[in-house]
Write a protein that holds these residues in place. Sequence first.
Motif: not given
Length: 437
Positions: A415-418, A360-370, A348-358
């Motif tokens: 994704l627990a808090n994101y 600051p919320s005010n920096t996130l935009n539509q390109f920030d996919r975890a 099984d293959v999973m693509s993800f970002s451990p950085w996006v979820v950390q």
Amino acid sequence: MTNDDERGAGRVADRRAVLRNAVGLSLLPLGAGMLSGCGADQAGGASADAGRVLVADANGAQFAALATTSFAIAVLPDTQFYSRYATAAENNQFLRKYGSEPFSAQTQWIVDNATAANIPFVIHLGDVVDQVGKPDQWKVADAAMKKLEDAKIPYSILAGNHDVLLDYEYRGAWDQASGTDAQRDPKAEPYLQWFPASRAAQQTTFRERDGSGFHEYHTFTQFGVTFMVLSLSWRISDAGIAWARDVIRRNPTLPVILSNHQLLNIDADAVSPLETEYGKMLWEKLIRDNDQIFMTLNGHHHGAAHLTKTNDFGNPVEEMVVDYQMAYQGGNALMRLYEFDFTNNKIDVMSFSPWVVQKPSNTLNQFDRAVLTEANEQFSIAINFKKRFAGFTKWKPAMASSGAPILPAVKSRLLANYTDPVVMPPAPPRDVDDYPK
């Protein structure tokens, strides 16, 4: 099969489906008297009753299910822009905006999750830095990879075209006389100064580098099965290929994962695989007649694709390319996990970002996919391990008596808090002049 048998089989299948998909799974081992040891010679290597555990789903309901025997390999595609834009010369862009850096976030996540996600090994696909002659970029990479070393998590690494002084592209057989490892001065190459054989030898899995110093191989063992990771740097010479073939010859029973910087490309539709001339050369000279090579991984080409080819033994070879450097923030720290599931005969293959979820919320935009969920980013490869490896080894894994699938649990924790920001569909251009001037 009777109707009752069919209904019973259906219930077991449904329960296993719930096990695979439930969020926040918990495992509760059954009493010792209810567990049976590994026995009958099934494709997965365990008897029908082996490793039964009591599983609680997301709603707390409990049921018996077959324990999953699996481990995960972490894969780091091209990190070049993470190394470059974390330097003072580039105004420390990541730290200044987000208070953290993507390369470091990737390796720290591996350190923090290696035990829970059963990660025995990490593979870096090259282009460690963007500008080979800038020591500060190497310092960023050095610090990020040292996190793995300090935590005793072994990894393989290789040089991409941005990590060598001359990065000529391969065009055909005549190119083997220029631009390969054979034409380089090892004493002048920054890659060999920052990641020399002596540093590679600190990994418990390390076995050898070739004469040029650019190519290496490792072995690691999980559940009694030993795998080889054969890592080839940018533009391997014919002598390097001969070394790689000899390495396989000297380890005739090991399944081989071949990692390169370049091998497979992505077609114009951004999904379909596209073979490269260099990849075809490696197929002819190294892969097709070495049945032990069952999987290849490479970066370099921007995007992701998967191609299954058939070797001279009639067996599949799974080729995969993944590289996020041209995505938001140079890749947004996107990486991969490959879960090798011995119980269910699949990867099984999973693509993800451990950085996006950390961030600051005010920096996130539509390109920030975890987590990426497109078909070429999240998929499963069916592989009957026993049958696929039958030509060179006896498949006898030590099946686990407890354990749940890894990737659903990783996704749940991630994704627990994101929550991904809302993606606004792009407006089509009004006319041929509607573009940024």
